[in-house]
Design an enzyme around this catalytic site. Structure first.
Site, short mmCIF file in Angstrom:
data_model
loop_
_atom_site.label_atom_id
_atom_site.label_comp_id
_atom_site.label_asym_id
_atom_site.label_seq_id
_atom_site.Cartn_x
_atom_site.Cartn_y
_atom_site.Cartn_z
N SER A 18 52.39 54.59 34.81
CA SER A 18 53.21 55.32 35.78
C SER A 18 54.47 55.94 35.18
O SER A 18 54.81 57.09 35.52
CB SER A 18 53.58 54.40 36.95
N LYS A 67 51.46 45.07 47.36
CA LYS A 67 51.36 46.16 48.33
C LYS A 67 51.46 45.68 49.77
O LYS A 67 52.07 46.34 50.61
CB LYS A 67 50.06 46.94 48.11
N GLY A 127 34.76 44.43 46.54
CA GLY A 127 36.10 43.85 46.61
C GLY A 127 36.73 44.09 47.97
O GLY A 127 36.39 45.06 48.66
N ALA A 128 37.64 43.20 48.36
CA ALA A 128 38.27 43.31 49.68
C ALA A 128 39.76 43.00 49.61
O ALA A 128 40.34 42.51 50.56
CB ALA A 128 37.58 42.36 50.67
N GLY A 130 43.93 44.19 48.41
CA GLY A 130 44.89 45.17 48.90
C GLY A 130 44.51 46.60 48.55
O GLY A 130 44.75 47.53 49.34
N ALA A 131 43.91 46.82 47.38
CA ALA A 131 43.54 48.18 46.99
C ALA A 131 42.52 48.77 47.96
O ALA A 131 42.54 49.98 48.23
CB ALA A 131 42.97 48.17 45.58
#
Length: 266
Positions: A18, A67, A127-128, A130-131
């Site tokens: 980033s 997040k 997957g489950a 935060g993303a």
């Protein structure tokens, strides 16, 4: 010169691209700013984020595992953040904070770059965490038929309650025959290969939310070995979601494709 200060906060965060991305956006658009990394302890997000902004920081990018906590902490949030319960970008205005979720927008913009259409497509999300919450709403809004698979049932139950339009199933029971497979697990953080039936990749377009500049990810490698029609990592999504955040912070739109090409070349 006192530069406007921004940072990405997460744990781990040393690998984050980033700073490089946002500083290149700043050069493109003649913006004066400094962007750094902050690795917060797992129980220290709120105090460190508050301290950074109180001391003059203008905004924060938020990555795993903060997040959800960021969403609960900010004073107000945008539609995508409220829908997902997750924030990946925070801006400060005076003493007030506002949270945004640009993950889903970034993903969809990368699909446009790749020429991938998702309307009416059968999409499997692995997957489950935060993303996933940040991308489900935009995927559904574009008309995809969405199934989420995860190792633990608890998160699937929570996700189904939040997004009733999705289907869910245990990761170990996923069949083949998908138009698209998206990897949103944290296997890359553990440096392990995702243990799934390789039949899910056959004739599917496969996308890994994880990324690597100098090599393919294990998920992308596996997908290509087992018959995927195309397989890409998430560097494009990273750059596009960052461009959305940069525009929110600075009021100017950078050129994400130029930055993405530069990262691949370097």
């Amino acid at each position: 010169m006192n530069l406007d200060r921004y940072a990405v906060i997460g744990n781990p965060v040393a690998h984050s691209l980033s700073p490089q991305i946002h500083e290149e956006f700043a050069r493109q658009t003649n913006q004066q700013l400094k962007y750094s990394r902050i690795e917060a302890p797992h129980d220290g997000f709120e105090s460190i984020a508050r301290d950074f902004l109180r001391k003059g920081g203008c905004g924060l990018s938020v990555t795993a595992p903060f997040k959800g906590e960021a969403f609960r902490w900010v004073d107000k949030s945008d539609e995508f953040a409220r829908e997902s319960g997750a924030v990946n970008a925070i801006s400060r205005s005076g003493d007030s904070t506002e949270g945004f979720n640009t993950d889903g927008i970034g993903l969809l913009q990368d699909f446009v770059r790749l020429g991938w259409k998702i309307t009416g497509r059968r999409v499997l999300v692995l997957g489950a965490g935060g993303a996933v919450r940040g991308i489900i709403g935009p995927l559904i809004a574009q008309g995809s038929v969405l199934t989420v698979a995860n190792r633990t049932e608890k998160r699937l139950v929570e996700l189904k309650a939040q997004f009733p339009d999705i289907s869910t199933m245990p990761l170990a029971e996923v069949p083949g025959d998908w138009d698209m497979v998206i990897n949103a697990t944290s296997a890359h953080l553990r440096s392990t290969e995702l243990n799934v039936d390789p039949h899910i990749f056959s004739d599917a377009r496969c996308y890994d939310l994880a990324y690597s500049c100098d090599r393919t990810t294990k998920f992308v490698d596996k997908a290509r070995r087992h018959g995927a029609t195309d397989a890409q990592d998430g560097l494009g999504m990273l750059v596009f979601q960052a461009a959305c955040a940069f525009g929110l912070w600075r009021g100017v739109d950078p050129d994400p494709i130029r930055v993405l090409e530069g990262l691949r070349e370097s």
